[in-house]
Enzyme design. Structure first.
Site, short mmCIF file in Angstrom:
data_model
loop_
_atom_site.label_atom_id
_atom_site.label_comp_id
_atom_site.label_asym_id
_atom_site.label_seq_id
_atom_site.Cartn_x
_atom_site.Cartn_y
_atom_site.Cartn_z
N CYS A 133 -24.76 4.94 -12.79
CA CYS A 133 -23.72 5.98 -12.82
C CYS A 133 -24.27 7.31 -13.35
CB CYS A 133 -22.54 5.52 -13.67
SG CYS A 133 -21.25 6.76 -13.79
N CYS A 153 -12.52 2.71 -14.71
CA CYS A 153 -12.91 4.11 -14.52
C CYS A 153 -11.64 4.96 -14.47
CB CYS A 153 -13.74 4.27 -13.25
SG CYS A 153 -14.64 5.83 -13.21
N CYS A 185 -16.85 2.59 -19.88
CA CYS A 185 -18.16 2.49 -19.26
C CYS A 185 -18.96 1.29 -19.78
CB CYS A 185 -18.96 3.77 -19.47
SG CYS A 185 -18.10 5.23 -18.84
N CYS A 207 -18.48 -1.57 -17.46
CA CYS A 207 -18.40 -1.23 -16.03
C CYS A 207 -19.55 -1.90 -15.25
CB CYS A 207 -18.47 0.28 -15.86
SG CYS A 207 -18.52 0.79 -14.12
N GLU A 224 0.83 -1.21 0.00
CA GLU A 224 0.00 0.00 0.00
C GLU A 224 0.87 1.26 0.00
OE1 GLU A 224 -3.26 0.44 -0.31
OE2 GLU A 224 -3.51 -1.69 -0.60
#
Ligand code: SF4
Length: 354
Positions: A212, A196, A203, A206, A35
């Site tokens: 959305c 995205c 899209c 997605c 991370e």
């Protein structure tokens, strides 16, 4: 059931990323390391660094007890060096205050150096399955588009609204919540990184396209609202590539600060390289100006004006700054800032040094 989290979880399990080196483990040390490395850095760049780190420091205690020099050397080239210093400080805190075991929840993890709320939540979700929301840059982009949120997401009121949505749309509690949290957290990350995306959101495939707002209103390229651009301040510095008997003079950068803890070339403010050498106790037998180049930091742009100096007489002054003579053969593994290493590698490659 929350339609948003359900769709993300289902998509992640079928189409998300499952083979990254830091996945398929519940070890908080490995998850935390990935991370931190992934902040501001692409996956492909991180992988070799991550593997070298784990080889050298298999546990957080190994990392905690290593000299800072070794940590900085392994980090050199990844950039944003305060991450490496915080990483080391964090490992030491876990070693001394938590007996070498990572704290057991996101709230306690967020108290450690260099770990913000979102990173702490990601670690707790992947390691412990904790129901704690993430909100990194990629997730902010997804939320701004999906929920149709106007305003700069780095500004506090917009960010607070997003945190509230992030809390609301977590997978529900229950017997499968830990697994669901792992898939959901990874799914949000994968969606932001692979579908995205900033420039060209995909899209059509997605998993949350039905709800959305940005897609419905064809506003994908307006959201998130871009940050107001301020002029980036510019600075300049002279650098000395002082060469003597096959070695280059390096000084250790003060920590904290830009490139803190790394070895770098001596710097000077003006144009008189020979005079700058004398302040170090080096008499220049010859000095030649090399092409200027620039390096972008988060808050300013640095124009570097390097000089190549053949050292004549030497009476190095001890002004408290640690210095070494680096043999050419050790350049590759040395803890140098990336632009400085690149400059020296270029000079060696073109036969302009030694
Ligand atoms: S439909 Fe498009 S804009 Fe909306 S969340 Fe999915 S990829 Fe992003």
């Amino acid at each position: 059931m929350d339609d948003f989290s359900d769709r993300i979880i289902d998509w992640q399990r079928r189409h998300g990323r499952h083979t990254l080196p830091w996945q398929n483990t519940h070890d908080p040390y490995r998850i935390w390391l990935s991370e931190i490395m992934l902040q501001q850095t692409q996956v492909a760049t991180v992988i070799p660094y991550y593997e070298r780190f784990l080889q050298r420091f298999p546990t957080i205690v190994d990392l905690a007890r290593a000299p800072e020099e070794d940590v900085m050397a392994l980090w050199a080239g990844l950039g944003y060096y305060s991450r490496a210093r915080n990483l080391h400080a964090c490992a030491r805190r876990v070693d001394t205050e938590w007996n070498g075991r990572f704290p057991p929840d996101a709230a306690a993890i967020a108290e450690l150096p260099g770990i913000g709320r979102s990173t702490a939540a990601a670690i707790a979700a992947f390691a412990y399955g904790e129901r704690s929301p993430i909100l990194d840059g990629n997730v902010k982009r997804v939320f701004a588009r999906y929920f149709g949120i106007e305003g700069d997401p780095t500004k506090r009121p917009v960010e607070m609204r997003m945190w509230a949505l992030a809390e609301t749309h977590l997978p529900p509690p229950g017997p499968d919540a830990a697994d669901a949290m792992r898939s959901y957290t990874q799914g949000l990350m994968d969606l932001g990184a692979t579908l995205c995306t900033r420039g060209n959101p995909d899209c059509g495939v997605c998993p949350v396209r039905a709800g959305c707002v940005a897609l419905r209103e064809a506003r994908q390229h307006e959201l998130p609202t871009p940050r107001e651009r301020k002029a980036v301040p510019e600075r300049r510095t002279g650098m000395l590539v002082i060469e003597k008997a096959g070695e280059i003079l390096l000084q250790r950068r003060p920590s904290p600060g830009i490139w803190g803890g790394l070895w770098s070339l001596p710097e000077f403010p003006g144009d008189d390289a020979a005079a700058a050498c004398l302040t170090l106790g080096v008499t220049a037998a010859a000095a030649a100006r090399l092409p200027t180049f620039s390096h972008g930091f988060t808050h300013f742009k640095l124009h570097i004006e390097p000089w190549h100096v053949q050292a004549g007489a030497l009476a190095l002054r001890d002004d408290g700054v640690p210095q070494i003579w680096l043999p050419a053969g050790e350049l590759e593994g040395a803890a140098l800032p990336a632009p400085v290493k690149k400059l020296l590698q270029g000079l060696f490659r073109r036969g302009e040094l030694l």
